[in-house]
Design an enzyme around this catalytic site. Structure first.
Site: not given
Ligand code: F6R
Length: 610
Positions: A506, A605
C-alpha cells in the site's frame, strides 16, 4: 533526562560527584557542571560535552570541598554550551542551583525578574529559579524557606538542588515531576536523580515525592511539603549491587545488556511460574486480581520501545483473554480526554518508570477512575509508586540508551500476566503446563541466538553504508518490525521503517530497489505462507533481503540474501526471540559506523520532560 548529584559530609564531594555524574551520563550528556562551597566561597566549573572534560578541569583546578552539586545536561531550552550548562546562580554567585525538568512559566518569571534589574546569562528556563530564590532571600527568609516560596511561583516540572554560601552546611532539594532521591551515608548525605549515582556509597535511600522539599546536612535530613506541612519519610534499603551497573568486560553497555538477556529474562520469570498449576504468580497484582480479571477493556499505554512491547501485549491479551485491548501512546492518551469506563484497566509500561508522558497519562487515568497498573523495571520509580499495583520486570539496570533487555523483560512480564489471567478464565491446566514448558526454554533459546553474533556482524558489514531500511513482520512480529527499525535508527542514524508486511503493497514498496535492504521477520507460524509471498514481491523488485527464520526452514534460503536462523517457540513468545538478532544487527551496524551506541546523539535514557 539530566542527571543530578550532590553530597554534603566528611568526605571530599568532588570525586563523589564526578563519579556519580558518570553513572548518570546515560541520561543526558551534552554538557556538565559542578559547584562547591569552600571557605565561604562558591566555585563553579562547567563545560560543553562529556563529564570526562569536566573531570579534567576539576583535576587541573585541584578542586576539593565537603559540599557540592553536579549536573549532566540534556538540552531542552538553549543549545548545549558552557553558558547554558548547570549549575546556574544568582547575581552575586552566592547561590547555585541545578535543575532537571522544564519551567513552563519561565518567560513570565524572566520578564518580571528582568524588570527588577536582573541580567540573565543563559537561554535556559532553569536560570530563573536561582534569581527567584534570591528575591526571597533578600526578603529575609532562610534558604529552605526561600526555595519553598520560589517553588510556589513556578509552574512545570523540577528536580532541583541548591547550595548557598551563607548557609554552607546544607543542600536544599525539591521534586515535582522529575525524580530525586536522598542517600543516607555515614557522616554524609547524598542526593541524586537516580539511585545509580548513589549505589557505590549507600543502599539506604529516601524517595522524595512530588511537591516535597528537603534539606540535607552531613548528619541528618528533614522534609516538608512545599505547602509547609511536616512529613516523615520512609527509609528504603536498596537491593541492587554496584556490579550490576558496571560494563562487566563488554565494550559497551548495549552489548552487555543484549548478551545478558538469557539471564535477565530468567530473572523476569524467576519464582513466578508454577508448573503444577500451569499458571503464574504475580504478587504485585494479587490485591487487584479480581478487578483485573473482570476488566471489560484493557488499555496499554507507553512510549517508544515500551509502546512496542504494549503492541505485543495486545496480541497476547486478545488471543488468550478475549478482552478488547487497545494500545495508546502515553503522550496522546494524556491529552485526548480519554473515555475511561468502569471496568477499564490500564497497564502503563516503562523501563525507567520516570517517563513524563507515561506518568502524566497514568495520573489522568487514575483521576478518571481506571485501575492503573505498572510494568516497570526501575524499582521504586515514580510510575511504580503511583500505580494501583503492577509487576516489576527485574531485568536489572539498563544503562545503554537503546532499550534491549528491558524490552524482552516487558514481553516476559506481559506473557506472565496473560498466563495468570488466562488460567483464571478458560485456559485448561494442560494448556497452562504446555505454555510453562515453552516458557522455561526461552532463556536457552536466546542464548542460542546470541551465539550467532559473529554471523550477524558479517551481515552488518554488508549493510553498514545503506541509507534506508525496511522491516516487515506480521501478527506478533509486526511490533518486532517496529522495534527492529527503531533500534537501527536510534543508534546508527540510518532511516528505517517498520511495517506490517501486508501494508508494504500500500505504499512502501515504491521505495524498493537494489539499494533497499528489507528485513523480514519470518518464523514458521500461521502467517508464514503470506510472508513468503511478500518476500517474493520484494525479490521481484531486486530488494536485498535479510530474513529472521526458523532454524529448520531450508526453503527460505533460496529466496533471500541472508538468513538468521532462530529456534522455534509458540507464537506468543516468539517476539522475545525474534527481536534479539535485530538488536545485534543494529548494534553492529552502528559500531561499524564508529558511533557511540550507549549515548546516541540527541537521545536520553529517561525522558522526564514532555
Ligand atoms: C528506545 C528507547 C525509548 C524508550 C522510551 C520509553 O530504545 O529506549 O524509546 O523506550 O523513551 O522509556 P521508558 O520505557 O523508560 O518509559
Amino acid at each position: 533526562m539530566c542527571g543530578i548529584v550532590g553530597y554534603v559530609g566528611d568526605k571530599n564531594c568532588v570525586p563523589i560527584i564526578i563519579e556519580g555524574l558518570k553513572r548518570l551520563e546515560y541520561r543526558g550528556y551534552d554538557s556538565a557542571g559542578i559547584a562547591v562551597l569552600n571557605n565561604g566561597n562558591s566555585i563553579i566549573l562547567k563545560n560543553k560535552g562529556k563529564v570526562s572534560f569536566l573531570e579534567k578541569s576539576v583535576e587541573q583546578a585541584g578542586l576539593s570541598a565537603h559540599i557540592g552539586i553536579g549536573h549532566t545536561r540534556w538540552a531542552t531550552h538553549g543549545i548545549p554550551n558552557e553558558l547554558n550548562a548547570h549549575p546556574h546562580c544568582n547575581t552575586d554567585q552566592s547561590l547555585m542551583l541545578i535543575h532537571n525538568g522544564i519551567i513552563e512559566n519561565y518567560q513570565v518569571l524572566k520578564t518580571m525578574l528582568k524588570k527588577s534589574g536582573i541580567k540573565f546569562l543563559s537561554d535556559t528556563d532553569s536560570e530563573v529559579i536561582p534569581h527567584l530564590i534570591d528575591s526571597f532571600l533578600k526578603k529575609g527568609h532562610d534558604l529552605f524557606e526561600a526555595v519553598r516560596f520560589a517553588l510556589n511561583e513556578v509552574e512545570g516540572t523540577y528536580g532541583i538542588a541548591v547550595i548557598y554560601t551563607k548557609e554552607p552546611n546544607k543542600i536544599v532539594c525539591a521534586k515535582k515531576g522529575s525524580p530525586l532521591v536522598i542517600g543516607i551515608g555515614e557522616n554524609g548525605h547524598y542526593i541524586a536523580s537516580d539511585v545509580n549515582a548513589l549505589i557505590a556509597h549507600t543502599k539506604q535511600v529516601v524517595y522524595l515525592e512530588d511537591g516535597e522539599i528537603a534539606e540535607i546536612f552531613a548528619d541528618r535530613f528533614s522534609a516538608k511539603t512545599i505547602e509547609d506541612e511536616d512529613i516523615q519519610k520512609e527509609i528504603i534499603e536498596l537491593t541492587m549491587s554496584l556490579d550490576e551497573i558496571d560494563r562487566g568486560g563488554y565494550q559497551t553497555f548495549m552489548l552487555k545488556e543484549i548478551m545478558e538477556q538469557p539471564e535477565s529474562v530468567r530473572n523476569s520469570m524467576r519464582g513466578r511460574l508454577i508448573f503444577e498449576e500451569g499458571t503464574a504468580k504475580l504478587g504485585g497484582l494479587e490485591s487487584v486480581l479480581d478487578r483485573l480479571s473482570h476488566s471489560k477493556r484493557i488499555i496499554i499505554s507507553a512510549c517508544g520501545t515500551s509502546w512496542h512491547a504494549g503492541l505485543v501485549g495486545e496480541y497476547m491479551f486478545e488471543q488468550f483473554l478475549r478482552i478488547p485491548t487497545e494500545v495508546e501512546y502515553a503522550s496522546e492518551l494524556r491529552y485526548r480526554n480519554p473515555i475511561i469506563n468502569e471496568g477499564d484497566t490500564i497497564f502503563f509500561i516503562s523501563q525507567s518508570g520516570e517517563t513524563a508522558d507515561t506518568l502524566a497519562a497514568m495520573k489522568e487515568a487514575k483521576r478518571k477512575g481506571a485501575l492503573c497498573l505498572a510494568i516497570c523495571n526501575v524499582v521504586g520509580s515514580s510510575i511504580a509508586r503511583e500505580s494501583d499495583g503492577g509487576v516489576y520486570i527485574h531485568a536489572g539496570p539498563e544503562i545503554g540508551v537503546a532499550s534491549t533487555k528491558a524490552f524482552t523483560g516487558q514481553l516476559t512480564v506481559l506473557a506472565l500476566i496473560t498466563i495468570l489471567l488466562a488460567r483464571r478464565k478458560d485456559m485448561s491446566l494442560a494448556d497452562g503446563k504446555a505454555l510453562y514448558n515453552e516458557f522455561i526454554q526461552i532463556p536457552e533459546k536466546i542464548q542460542k541466538i546470541l551465539s550467532l553474533n559473529e554471523k550477524i556482524e558479517t551481515i552488518a558489514e554488508e549493510f553498514k553504508d545503506s541509507k534506508n531500511f525496511l522491516y516487515l513482520g506480521r501478527g506478533y512480529n509486526f511490533p518486532v518490525a517496529l522495534e527492529g527499525a527503531l533500534k537501527l535508527k536510534e543508534i546508527s542514524y540510518i532511516h528505517a521503517e517498520g511495517y506490517p508486511a501486508a501494508e508494504m503493497k500500500h505504499g512502501p514498496i515504491a521505495l524498493v530497489d537494489e539499494n533497499m535492504p528489507v528485513v523480514f521477520i519470518a518464523p514458521k507460524d500461521s502467517t508464514y505462507d503470506k510472508i513468503i509471498s511478500n518476500i517474493e514481491e520484494i525479490k521481484a523488485r531486486k530488494g536485498r533481503i535479510i530474513a529472521i527464520a526458523s532454524e529448520h526452514d531450508t526453503e527460505i534460503d533460496k529466496l533471500v540474501d541472508f538468513t538468521i536462523k532462530i529456534p522455534d517457540t509458540i507464537r506468543m513468545l516468539m517476539p522475545i526471540l525474534t527481536v534479539v538478532p535485530l538488536q545485534l544487527l543494529a548494534y553492529h551496524i552502528a559500531m561499524k559506523k564508529g558511533l557511540n551506541v550507549d549515548q546516541p546523539r540527541n537521545l536520553a535514557k529517561s525522558v522526564t520532560v514532555e
